[in-house]
Design a protein around this motif. Structure first.
Motif, PDB file in Angstrom:
ATOM      1  N   LEU A 129     -49.512  24.098  11.420  1.00  0.00           N
ATOM      2  CA  LEU A 129     -49.959  24.310  10.036  1.00  0.00           C
ATOM      3  C   LEU A 129     -49.357  23.201   9.183  1.00  0.00           C
ATOM      4  CD1 LEU A 129     -51.364  26.293   7.958  1.00  0.00           C
ATOM      5  CD2 LEU A 129     -49.068  27.193   7.557  1.00  0.00           C
ATOM      6  N   GLY A 167     -41.341  28.765  20.524  1.00  0.00           N
ATOM      7  CA  GLY A 167     -42.278  27.677  20.828  1.00  0.00           C
ATOM      8  C   GLY A 167     -42.930  27.052  19.610  1.00  0.00           C
ATOM      9  N   THR A 218     -41.871  26.303  15.232  1.00  0.00           N
ATOM     10  CA  THR A 218     -40.906  26.546  14.162  1.00  0.00           C
ATOM     11  C   THR A 218     -41.586  26.385  12.810  1.00  0.00           C
ATOM     12  OG1 THR A 218     -38.729  26.004  13.267  1.00  0.00           O
ATOM     13  CG2 THR A 218     -40.027  24.150  14.062  1.00  0.00           C
ATOM     14  N   ILE A 262     -41.121  25.224   9.041  1.00  0.00           N
ATOM     15  CA  ILE A 262     -40.232  24.225   8.443  1.00  0.00           C
ATOM     16  C   ILE A 262     -40.602  23.975   6.993  1.00  0.00           C
ATOM     17  CG2 ILE A 262     -41.633  22.311   9.387  1.00  0.00           C
ATOM     18  CD1 ILE A 262     -38.966  20.701   9.545  1.00  0.00           C
ATOM     19  N   ALA A 309     -44.538  24.582   6.518  1.00  0.00           N
ATOM     20  CA  ALA A 309     -45.383  24.097   7.610  1.00  0.00           C
ATOM     21  C   ALA A 309     -44.955  24.788   8.904  1.00  0.00           C
ATOM     22  CB  ALA A 309     -45.243  22.596   7.738  1.00  0.00           C
ATOM     23  N   ILE A 310     -45.782  24.655   9.927  1.00  0.00           N
ATOM     24  CA  ILE A 310     -45.422  25.195  11.244  1.00  0.00           C
ATOM     25  C   ILE A 310     -45.653  24.102  12.284  1.00  0.00           C
ATOM     26  CG2 ILE A 310     -45.836  27.010  12.959  1.00  0.00           C
ATOM     27  CD1 ILE A 310     -46.870  28.772  10.727  1.00  0.00           C
ATOM     28  N   VAL A 311     -44.646  23.884  13.107  1.00  0.00           N
ATOM     29  CA  VAL A 311     -44.669  22.803  14.082  1.00  0.00           C
ATOM     30  C   VAL A 311     -44.449  23.378  15.477  1.00  0.00           C
ATOM     31  CG1 VAL A 311     -43.445  20.701  14.784  1.00  0.00           C
ATOM     32  CG2 VAL A 311     -43.744  21.205  12.357  1.00  0.00           C
ATOM     33  N   ALA A 312     -45.212  22.885  16.442  1.00  0.00           N
ATOM     34  CA  ALA A 312     -45.062  23.349  17.826  1.00  0.00           C
ATOM     35  C   ALA A 312     -43.782  22.793  18.438  1.00  0.00           C
ATOM     36  CB  ALA A 312     -46.263  22.901  18.657  1.00  0.00           C
ATOM     37  N   VAL A 313     -43.069  23.630  19.163  1.00  0.00           N
ATOM     38  CA  VAL A 313     -41.841  23.215  19.857  1.00  0.00           C
ATOM     39  C   VAL A 313     -41.902  23.773  21.281  1.00  0.00           C
ATOM     40  CG1 VAL A 313     -39.314  23.174  19.765  1.00  0.00           C
ATOM     41  CG2 VAL A 313     -40.609  23.358  17.642  1.00  0.00           C
ATOM     42  N   PRO A 314     -42.766  23.178  22.119  1.00  0.00           N
ATOM     43  CA  PRO A 314     -42.980  23.751  23.457  1.00  0.00           C
ATOM     44  C   PRO A 314     -41.720  23.750  24.315  1.00  0.00           C
ATOM     45  CG  PRO A 314     -44.169  21.661  23.187  1.00  0.00           C
ATOM     46  CD  PRO A 314     -43.632  22.023  21.850  1.00  0.00           C
ATOM     47  N   LEU A 329     -37.879  16.184  13.176  1.00  0.00           N
ATOM     48  CA  LEU A 329     -37.697  16.973  14.393  1.00  0.00           C
ATOM     49  C   LEU A 329     -38.059  16.117  15.604  1.00  0.00           C
ATOM     50  CD1 LEU A 329     -39.294  20.449  13.495  1.00  0.00           C
ATOM     51  CD2 LEU A 329     -36.979  19.600  13.055  1.00  0.00           C
TER      52      LEU A 329
END
Lengths: 336, 336
Positions: A31, B45, B47, B49, A38-43, A151
């Motif tokens: 997002l 998986g 985050t 932010i 915001a939203i960030v993928a962290v696989p 990140l």
């Protein structure tokens, strides 16, 4: 037109399109800007994170002695580069950043647009192609200031810390050393920017738009680097930090230092300076200082510049040059 | 003693111990301050932010008209609270933050220590017990400035965006509305802080140390909220943003607005102000505005304040009060 003449929404509408990177990047950002966060993928299940602020008249000047004017593009580039370098120094790759920009009301709108362009350009040209700008914040202040939080991912690997150097390891450097310091000396000199030949201009540009070697960090990690950090405050100061964290001595090879200084000689000659002082004391190139197990070839992009030695009763953690403490060695004392 | 009299390492040595939170917190921070970057666990998986900057004389004043002096503790608290609120507004819980602090050289060391104490206190007292400070950056500038970037987790759930409100939904609010605005009016008034009775002092304190309802965001998400945001710029302005994002009209109930205004009456009486203006226009309480499906009871901590209506040819997205556009309704026009 100044930023005070636009609403925040109008200003964001000019900035957002400049932050849109290639389609590749959208993978990490679940997002993007426009909601509360915001939203960030962290696989990988862990994220590397760092934050760094650039302030007008501290980290950059808008106008320099030699007539150079810092552009918004420069400031955006440098803010991105410095933060990407911190991720690189862990052996990680940047995945996303958020940016907070504080501007005086009389800042030209074009300057803010240039800053966004500089951010985007640094991310893509420095090779952080998987990184995108996930969000940010705009505000007012008396002085220009840009904070980036970034990140990064280790892709399942282990971070390379400052504390892992072992006796017998090879000490190596990736990227430039002393170029940004030479550039700073040129900016502060009386030699007008328009009078500088191309090889000196490139040093000046590296002060304004540093080029951290972003491929080198993950490569060092995968190659088994035992310790690593980025050189943001100079080889001796940052080397001392790594030495203290690892409880070792880093011994620099004077011949290698001489070779690092060689390309800086034209600027040193013009300014009557010692290029080795820039190599040992200059930091803003954001090169990497790393240690590798004894006997292994250092990975591409790195050059051996010394070795790691044990501390002893008479040898505190620190940096030496051919066995003599670097901070007690005058620039004119160490051999070419 | 000023910050200029200490090295960065000495200053950090005074700040770090103040950022150490309970043992609970270490779970999220895989690697804390001291290396080039920190590492934070993200088991989900993804985050959440966000980043936000507080600048002296823009977001806070060091000295106010009424004699109140903003402390480092206030600034640290507010910086944490505002950022925690952005995570809350997504329905998430904060896991970690990184902090960049810019200070003039003459800043007292004690002020910086107080700021760290205020950050820590806000995190723990506001109920963000799983959040810790993973790292940061110190620098100099002409004005005080604090930037916080905060990470949060949705614990596998879906974020609550601004764009999901549906016709027929109940509009509800959690937390206070107008208290920080009343506090700001008191700070800017000629009524000396020492002369204020406790109930007015608490409004002033909520301007300096806002209390976002951090339990309400995740609860709203788990209860099925269709849209949510934090009220940082005022109920009407932020409500309009939510209405535009969802393409709906938010219709406020004048009776409920009157009830929200009631506790502000003593301050309004002292200052000759209309408390309903604070409820509609004041934002810095960082309450939550959320919508819930028709017919369901709003979760604990929320109060219904209106309903969601469809847009139409004669009804653009926006905020109304009993059917009349909020921005065309004078404060004296809407009924108690």
């Amino acid at each position: 037109m100044t930023v005070a003449q636009l609403s925040e929404a109008e200003l964001l509408a000019r900035i957002f399109p400049r932050l849109e990177l290639s389609a590749l990047h959208s993978a990490a950002v679940v997002l993007g800007p426009g909601d509360d966060a915001a939203i960030v993928a962290v696989p990988d299940g862990r994220t590397v994170i760092s934050i760094d602020t650039q302030v007008q008249d501290q980290d950059f000047r808008l106008e320099w002695n030699n007539g150079y004017r810092t552009t918004g593009y420069d400031v955006g580039w440098k803010a991105a580069a410095q933060n990407l370098s911190d991720i690189n120094a862990m052996g990680a790759s940047a995945t996303s950043m958020v940016v907070s920009l504080t501007m005086p009301p009389d800042t030209p709108v074009g300057w803010a647009e240039d800053l966004a362009d500089g951010l985007t350009a640094a991310i893509s040209k420095l090779g952080a192609g998987a990184c995108s700008v996930a969000g940010g914040d705009l505000g007012r202040g008396r002085e220009l200031s840009v904070t980036v939080a970034v990140l990064g991912t280790l892709d399942g690997g282990q971070p390379v810390l400052r504390s892992g150097a072992q006796e017998g390891d090879t000490l190596a450097i990736a990227g430039r050393a002393g170029w940004a310091a030479a550039g700073l000396a040129l900016l502060e000199s009386g030699h007008h920017v328009s009078s500088l030949p191309p090889e000196l201009l490139s040093m000046l540009e590296l002060q304004c738009r540093p080029e951290p070697p972003l491929e080198a960090g993950p490569l060092a990690r995968m190659s088994g680097a035992t310790a690593m950090m980025d050189i943001s405050d100079g080889l001796v100061r940052d080397g001392t930090r790594l030495a203290v964290a690892s409880h070792v001595v880093l011994d620099l090879d004077p011949g290698q230092l001489g070779r690092l200084a060689e390309p800086l000689r034209p600027a040193a000659t013009l300014l009557g300076a010692d290029p080795r002082a820039w190599v040992l004391g200059g930091g803003e190139d954001h090169g990497l200082l790393a240690t590798f197990p004894a006997g292994m070839q250092v990975p591409p992009g790195f050059t051996g510049i010394g070795s790691v030695q044990a501390c002893g009763a008479d040898k505190a953690p620190g940096v030496t040059i051919a066995g003599r403490p670097a901070d007690s060695v005058g620039w004119d004392h160490f051999a070419d």
